[in-house]
Motif scaffolding. Structure first.
Motif, PDB file in Angstrom:
ATOM      1  N   TYR A 199      -3.543   2.267 -10.477  1.00  0.00           N
ATOM      2  CA  TYR A 199      -3.957   3.662 -10.329  1.00  0.00           C
ATOM      3  C   TYR A 199      -3.938   3.991  -8.834  1.00  0.00           C
ATOM      4  N   TYR A 200      -3.347   5.119  -8.476  1.00  0.00           N
ATOM      5  CA  TYR A 200      -3.197   5.417  -7.063  1.00  0.00           C
ATOM      6  C   TYR A 200      -3.082   6.915  -6.821  1.00  0.00           C
ATOM      7  N   ARG A 201      -3.226   7.316  -5.586  1.00  0.00           N
ATOM      8  CA  ARG A 201      -3.005   8.684  -5.130  1.00  0.00           C
ATOM      9  C   ARG A 201      -1.993   8.632  -3.989  1.00  0.00           C
ATOM     10  N   GLY A 202      -1.136   9.620  -3.951  1.00  0.00           N
ATOM     11  CA  GLY A 202      -0.044   9.621  -2.976  1.00  0.00           C
ATOM     12  C   GLY A 202       1.217   9.132  -3.655  1.00  0.00           C
ATOM     13  N   ALA A 203       2.238   9.977  -3.676  1.00  0.00           N
ATOM     14  CA  ALA A 203       3.431   9.698  -4.478  1.00  0.00           C
ATOM     15  C   ALA A 203       4.116   8.380  -4.118  1.00  0.00           C
ATOM     16  N   HIS A 204       4.026   7.963  -2.845  1.00  0.00           N
ATOM     17  CA  HIS A 204       4.737   6.755  -2.409  1.00  0.00           C
ATOM     18  C   HIS A 204       3.844   5.516  -2.346  1.00  0.00           C
ATOM     19  N   LYS A 205       2.582   5.651  -2.779  1.00  0.00           N
ATOM     20  CA  LYS A 205       1.646   4.549  -2.631  1.00  0.00           C
ATOM     21  C   LYS A 205       2.076   3.300  -3.396  1.00  0.00           C
ATOM     22  N   ASN A 206       2.748   3.479  -4.518  1.00  0.00           N
ATOM     23  CA  ASN A 206       3.111   2.340  -5.371  1.00  0.00           C
ATOM     24  C   ASN A 206       4.604   2.018  -5.320  1.00  0.00           C
ATOM     25  N   ASP A 207       5.296   2.547  -4.299  1.00  0.00           N
ATOM     26  CA  ASP A 207       6.724   2.241  -4.159  1.00  0.00           C
ATOM     27  C   ASP A 207       6.935   0.732  -4.041  1.00  0.00           C
ATOM     28  N   CYS A 208       7.977   0.231  -4.679  1.00  0.00           N
ATOM     29  CA  CYS A 208       8.388  -1.180  -4.594  1.00  0.00           C
ATOM     30  C   CYS A 208       7.360  -2.144  -5.171  1.00  0.00           C
TER      31      CYS A 208
END
Length: 308
Positions: A199-208
């Motif tokens: 679970y995260y906020r910020g579109a690129h937080k979970n990239d890769c």
């Protein structure tokens, strides 16, 4: 105080980050990290030792031969301090190398600094800062890059910033490029019945994320970072070596032998390492450099062999 190797931390320095490194070096690091990260090896980590103040360590470790400070630039290059990894691969940080060069600049007996290079490169982070420091330092004392026997990627970027580059006849240089690797274990996790919920906020937080297939958004971000790191590398080399940017980008990250590197001005001179050191040392001793094959040349080579 001793410190255990933190393999997940090392992985964060290798994956999902721009590297000025050869694919061979990447494969070497993966061979160490992957089995441990996937739980296939349970060996007790090696220990890394560090002690004393950074300034005192660098001054004490500085090797001065005649009027030369000979500083090894060997192994995997990283942004911050390190010693040796679990596969006995040498690790050298830009932080430590900067400290050694600074110590040589302050040493009253040192007239010239020689960087003895044998490395496949390493981290992009911190490399340009050190290269710029080397270039500024050449205004204080000459710094010669001695490629003995490899200066690839990040290592070549540092060499390019030196006053001049001497390359051993069988050595190689180049690999002016940047690489990013990602790793994914989602299929292995699925086979073991493991599922990560993130679970995260910020579109690129979970990239890769290694726990799911890579997204188009992440690929676009990787491309952006590759372009920026590549421009930094190629423009720095072109500026430091005084050659056209199109020549640098035209290498397409190829690795060149000594003759090929000299042909496009990636290096200045070809000479065996000991002969090159003899020649540099002779300038400060007031003596003529010994001829290749002479008794004094062989004696000098034997003496310097223990230094390189």
């Amino acid at each position: 105080m001793s410190q255990l190797i933190n393999y997940p931390h090392l992985a964060s320095l290798v994956f999902n980050t721009p590297l000025y490194a050869t694919p061979d070096l990447m494969q070497t690091v993966r061979a160490v990290l992957e089995p441990r990260l996937l739980g296939r090896l349970t060996d007790m980590p090696e220990r890394l030792d560090a002690g004393g103040s950074p300034e005192s360590r660098e001054m004490q470790s500085l090797r001065v031969v005649g009027r030369l400070a000979i500083i090894p630039v060997h192994g995997i290059l990283t942004a911050r301090a390190g010693q040796i990894d679990g596969a006995c691969q040498e690790i050298l940080s830009y932080e430590k190398l900067r400290g050694q060069i600074h110590a040589a600049l302050r040493h009253e007996m040192v007239e010239e600094i020689v960087l003895d290079m044998h490395s496949g490169g390493g981290a992009a982070m911190g490399c340009k800062e050190l290269a710029d420091f080397i270039r500024v330092s050449t205004e204080i004392k000459p710094i010669t890059a001695l490629i003995n026997f490899a200066a690839f990627s990040a290592c070549y970027m540092l060499a390019a910033a030196c006053s001049r580059i001497v390359c051993s006849p069988t050595a190689m240089a180049g690999s002016i490029g940047v690489i990013i690797e990602t790793y994914e274990v989602s299929k292995a996790e699925e086979a073991f019945g493991i599922k990560f919920n993130t679970y995260y906020r910020g579109a690129h937080k979970n990239d890769c994320s290694p726990h799911e297939p890579i997204t188009d958004q992440a690929v676009a971000e990787i491309d952006r970072r590759l372009d920026a790191a590549y421009a930094t590398f190629t423009e720095s080399v072109a500026d430091h070596r005084g050659i056209d940017l199109s020549v640098v980008t035209g290498t397409e990250a190829r690795m060149f032998d000594a003759e090929g590197a000299r042909a496009i001005k990636l290096i200045d001179e070809i000479a065996p390492a000991q002969e090159a050191l003899d020649s540099i040392a002779a300038r400060y001793s007031g003596q003529q450099a010994p001829r290749r094959g002479s008794v004094s040349a062989r004696a000098g080579a034997m003496k310097l062999q223990n230094t390189l």
